[in-house]
Scaffold this active site. Structure first.
Site, mmCIF file in Angstrom:
data_model
loop_
_atom_site.group_PDB
_atom_site.id
_atom_site.type_symbol
_atom_site.label_atom_id
_atom_site.label_comp_id
_atom_site.label_asym_id
_atom_site.label_seq_id
_atom_site.Cartn_x
_atom_site.Cartn_y
_atom_site.Cartn_z
ATOM 1 N N ARG A 1 52.468 34.416 35.210
ATOM 2 C CA ARG A 1 52.374 33.066 35.088
ATOM 3 C C ARG A 1 53.173 32.438 36.145
ATOM 4 O O ARG A 1 54.235 32.593 36.412
ATOM 5 C CB ARG A 1 52.977 32.637 33.565
ATOM 6 C CG ARG A 1 53.356 31.142 33.597
ATOM 7 C CD ARG A 1 51.913 30.464 33.161
ATOM 8 N NE ARG A 1 51.913 29.077 32.537
ATOM 9 C CZ ARG A 1 52.412 28.015 33.566
ATOM 10 N NH1 ARG A 1 52.237 28.143 34.662
ATOM 11 N NH2 ARG A 1 52.137 26.734 33.047
ATOM 12 N N GLU B 1 42.659 23.424 33.127
ATOM 13 C CA GLU B 1 41.834 24.486 32.486
ATOM 14 C C GLU B 1 40.409 24.191 32.946
ATOM 15 O O GLU B 1 39.792 23.498 33.146
ATOM 16 C CB GLU B 1 42.070 24.293 30.976
ATOM 17 C CG GLU B 1 43.262 24.364 30.263
ATOM 18 C CD GLU B 1 44.124 25.588 30.375
ATOM 19 O OE1 GLU B 1 43.297 26.689 30.413
ATOM 20 O OE2 GLU B 1 45.305 25.586 30.244
ATOM 21 N N ARG C 1 54.188 37.007 29.472
ATOM 22 C CA ARG C 1 53.754 37.000 30.984
ATOM 23 C C ARG C 1 55.061 36.986 31.731
ATOM 24 O O ARG C 1 55.924 36.426 31.559
ATOM 25 C CB ARG C 1 52.975 36.007 31.217
ATOM 26 C CG ARG C 1 51.566 35.934 30.458
ATOM 27 C CD ARG C 1 50.515 34.707 30.859
ATOM 28 N NE ARG C 1 51.198 33.381 30.396
ATOM 29 C CZ ARG C 1 50.799 32.217 30.112
ATOM 30 N NH1 ARG C 1 49.430 32.133 30.716
ATOM 31 N NH2 ARG C 1 51.478 31.422 29.844
#
Length: 130
Positions: free
Chosen positions: A9, A17, A76
């Site tokens: 990340r 998005e 992540r």
């Protein structure tokens, strides 16, 4: 070294998005309209293309930030990505491909300044606010 894979990340940045809906209220000044959401999606696609063109088949260095911790809520890795000696995270902000992600990390003030400059110049996602 062990051949394992992990998901990263990008620390401190958030791009629109491309596989889900966007919330224009997360991007200051972008209208909460169909046009605002469509504009964000287009810029999300541009950010994805920029990432592919910049990072695909390239060696990168991951830098971690003790203020942020090593992993995020989804497991992540949280990292600054460096390619060719340059921070990919800051490049996203400078080009207007991303906004500052509100989290705790050492580069936060610098990232906020980079976002402000991109917003003032209506670069990338910030053109959606026009």
């Amino acid at each position: 070294p062990n051949g394992g894979e992990d998901t990263v990340r990008l620390l401190g940045v958030d791009t629109p998005e491309v596989r889900a809906g966007n919330d224009p209220t997360e991007f200051e000044g972008v209208p909460d309209t169909t046009a605002g959401r469509d504009c964000l999606r287009r810029h999300g696609e541009e950010a994805s293309a920029y990432a592919e063109n910049t990072l695909a088949d390239r060696a990168v260095t991951l830098r971690f930030d003790t203020a942020a911790g090593r992993r995020g809520g989804y497991g992540r890795l949280l990292a600054y990505v460096v390619v060719d000696g340059r921070s990919f995270n800051t490049a996203l902000l400078e080009r207007g491909h991303a906004r500052l992600y509100d989290a705790t990390f050492r580069e936060r003030d610098r990232y906020a300044s980079l976002e402000t400059k991109a917003r003032e110049n209506r670069r990338g996602v910030w053109s959606c606010a026009a």
